[in-house]
Design a protein around this motif. Structure first.
Motif, mmCIF file in Angstrom:
data_model
loop_
_atom_site.group_PDB
_atom_site.id
_atom_site.type_symbol
_atom_site.label_atom_id
_atom_site.label_comp_id
_atom_site.label_asym_id
_atom_site.label_seq_id
_atom_site.Cartn_x
_atom_site.Cartn_y
_atom_site.Cartn_z
ATOM 1 N N PHE A 100 0.842 -1.354 0.003
ATOM 2 C CA PHE A 100 0.039 -0.051 0.001
ATOM 3 C C PHE A 100 0.788 1.354 -0.012
ATOM 4 N N ALA A 101 1.898 1.309 0.808
ATOM 5 C CA ALA A 101 2.754 2.393 0.781
ATOM 6 C C ALA A 101 3.572 2.672 -0.389
ATOM 7 N N ILE A 102 4.004 1.515 -0.992
ATOM 8 C CA ILE A 102 4.926 1.700 -2.177
ATOM 9 C C ILE A 102 4.011 2.451 -3.359
ATOM 10 N N LEU A 103 2.777 1.699 -3.250
ATOM 11 C CA LEU A 103 1.886 2.283 -4.462
ATOM 12 C C LEU A 103 1.203 3.428 -4.010
ATOM 13 N N THR A 104 0.690 4.045 -3.076
ATOM 14 C CA THR A 104 0.117 5.212 -2.835
ATOM 15 C C THR A 104 1.076 6.368 -2.368
ATOM 16 N N GLY A 105 2.200 6.039 -1.804
ATOM 17 C CA GLY A 105 3.129 7.056 -1.145
ATOM 18 C C GLY A 105 3.865 7.724 -2.561
ATOM 19 N N PRO A 106 4.828 7.177 -3.123
ATOM 20 C CA PRO A 106 5.282 7.907 -4.363
ATOM 21 C C PRO A 106 4.263 8.182 -5.605
ATOM 22 N N GLY A 243 5.629 17.404 1.562
ATOM 23 C CA GLY A 243 4.773 16.356 1.010
ATOM 24 C C GLY A 243 5.106 15.051 1.065
ATOM 25 N N ALA A 244 6.331 14.931 0.892
ATOM 26 C CA ALA A 244 7.067 13.409 0.954
ATOM 27 C C ALA A 244 6.819 12.761 2.409
ATOM 28 N N VAL A 245 6.883 13.705 3.495
ATOM 29 C CA VAL A 245 6.540 13.097 4.868
ATOM 30 C C VAL A 245 5.276 13.043 5.061
ATOM 31 N N MET A 246 4.348 13.466 4.789
ATOM 32 C CA MET A 246 2.899 13.482 4.658
ATOM 33 C C MET A 246 2.366 12.365 3.795
ATOM 34 N N ALA A 247 3.011 11.988 2.759
ATOM 35 C CA ALA A 247 2.721 10.922 2.000
ATOM 36 C C ALA A 247 3.044 9.498 2.968
ATOM 37 N N VAL A 248 4.281 9.549 3.377
ATOM 38 C CA VAL A 248 4.520 8.518 4.078
ATOM 39 C C VAL A 248 3.871 8.303 5.203
ATOM 40 N N VAL A 249 3.458 9.258 5.925
ATOM 41 C CA VAL A 249 2.586 9.232 7.262
ATOM 42 C C VAL A 249 1.207 8.655 6.827
ATOM 43 N N GLY A 250 0.633 9.050 5.751
ATOM 44 C CA GLY A 250 -0.695 8.821 5.172
ATOM 45 C C GLY A 250 -0.828 7.387 4.712
ATOM 46 N N ALA A 251 0.343 6.884 4.207
ATOM 47 C CA ALA A 251 0.308 5.565 3.710
ATOM 48 C C ALA A 251 0.292 4.383 4.755
ATOM 49 N N PHE A 252 1.025 4.843 5.798
ATOM 50 C CA PHE A 252 1.191 3.898 7.030
ATOM 51 C C PHE A 252 0.312 4.146 8.011
ATOM 52 N N SER A 253 -0.839 5.023 7.822
ATOM 53 C CA SER A 253 -1.927 5.327 8.814
ATOM 54 C C SER A 253 -3.179 5.015 8.095
ATOM 55 N N MET A 254 -3.017 3.798 6.956
ATOM 56 C CA MET A 254 -4.147 3.518 6.593
ATOM 57 C C MET A 254 -4.975 2.553 7.415
ATOM 58 N N PHE A 255 -6.363 3.066 7.510
ATOM 59 C CA PHE A 255 -7.203 2.282 8.521
ATOM 60 C C PHE A 255 -8.839 2.733 8.412
ATOM 61 N N ASP A 256 -9.210 3.809 8.475
ATOM 62 C CA ASP A 256 -10.571 4.393 8.308
ATOM 63 C C ASP A 256 -11.098 4.004 6.823
ATOM 64 N N ILE A 257 -10.262 4.309 5.900
ATOM 65 C CA ILE A 257 -10.876 4.043 4.436
ATOM 66 C C ILE A 257 -11.086 2.509 4.488
#
Length: 319
Positions: A100-106, A243-257
């Protein structure tokens, strides 16, 4: 026998200050700039209490057995041994989270910047900004809307369209099939990820002085792509790091979706993330020591990836 040359500090008359001298000099600087430290004090207190304190507490609890009802019992590395050697569901969630992080982060990072760059070329931007930022305001609300779009029956918008176009003969269970549910979650998260990063990129682009582009044309910059590479990207480097830091945080905090789309836990744990595993042990089983070990692993992964992206995007001397 000739003596070896003394250290360079002794030859130039320099002596390394002692710890007491360093503390005295530090205290002298604090008194000299006490007004600045007083202004920083509220932030530092809140940062220590609500950020540093919880992180240190989680690290300590990760080495204990703690069920909330009884005091923590020190068990050493047992939680980490169980986590990596015996917890198959955690290993599954680790795999799902990495994919999930590899696809959604970058991809989310690049899409956010590209869309911000394109929208910055348009004079009327408000409608486009709202269209790209609004989905990130509410994860649960967005999940409910997408749940209708990807519904497993013929009343789901996607199934209805595909049946009308003759692509499908019967509804496809997008949110129940283990081969497609993670892809649906990734697609929805990609759209939602263009939130804080998108706004920061757009704000950085709007702050660039137009005279720099005119100077670039004089120096040989001939097209938009050259402007982007030689002028725009260096000037929005701080926004790129954010933006890169926020992308990493968003990728690893996947839960509610994930929970909103495919439920909790997902069928055969096909979309079970590390955050979902943490929630399971912390708030359903109340095994806080084990949940703390999960949180420490997730924190280290996020920290290492964020540091790597900051090094890649920072200029020399900022690290």
């Amino acid at each position: 026998m000739a003596q070896a040359n003394p250290p360079i500090q002794q030859r130039v008359g320099f002596q390394t200050p002692t710890i007491k001298q360093r503390m005295a000099e530090t205290w002298k600087q604090v008194k000299k700039h006490k007004a600045g430290y007083l202004f920083l004090a509220p932030f530092m207190v809140l940062f220590i209490v609500f950020t540093v304190g919880p992180v240190l507490t989680a690290i300590y609890l990760s080495f204990t057995y703690f069920n909330v009802l009884q005091p923590p019992n020190w068990i050493g590395l047992t939680n980490y041994r169980l986590l990596f050697l015996e917890d198959d569901i955690f290993l599954k969630s680790l795999h799902v989270t990495v994919v999930f992080a590899i696809l959604t982060g970058p991809v989310g990072f690049l899409l956010s910047f590209i869309m911000a760059w394109l929208i910055n070329q348009v004079k009327v931007r408000l409608l486009y900004v709202v269209a790209f930022y609004a989905p990130s305001l509410s994860g649960i609300g967005m999940a409910q809307i997408m749940r209708i779009f990807f519904a497993n029956d013929r009343y789901g918008y996607l199934n209805n369209l595909l049946i009308r176009w003759g692509i499908l003969d019967e509804p496809f269970p997008w949110l129940a099939d283990i081969d497609t549910m993670l892809g649906v979650v990734i697609a929805v998260q990609l759209w939602m990820s263009m939130g804080p990063g998108f706004l920061s990129f757009l704000a950085g682009l709007q702050q660039i002085d137009e005279s720099l582009y005119e100077a670039g044309k004089v120096d040989g910059v001939r097209n938009r792509l050259q402007e982007l590479w030689f002028i725009t990207l260096p000037l929005v480097r701080p926004q790129l790091v954010f933006g890169a830091v926020m992308a990493v945080v968003g990728a690893f905090s996947m839960f509610d979706i994930s929970v909103g789309l495919v439920g909790f836990p997902s069928p055969q744990y096909a979309a079970h993330s590390i955050m979902a595993h943490l929630y399971d042990y912390a708030f359903l089983r109340f095994e806080m020591g084990y949940a703390s070990a999960v949180s420490v692993v997730m924190f280290l992964m996020m920290f290492l990836l964020s540091s790597m992206f900051r090094r890649m995007l920072s200029t020399r001397g900022e690290w």
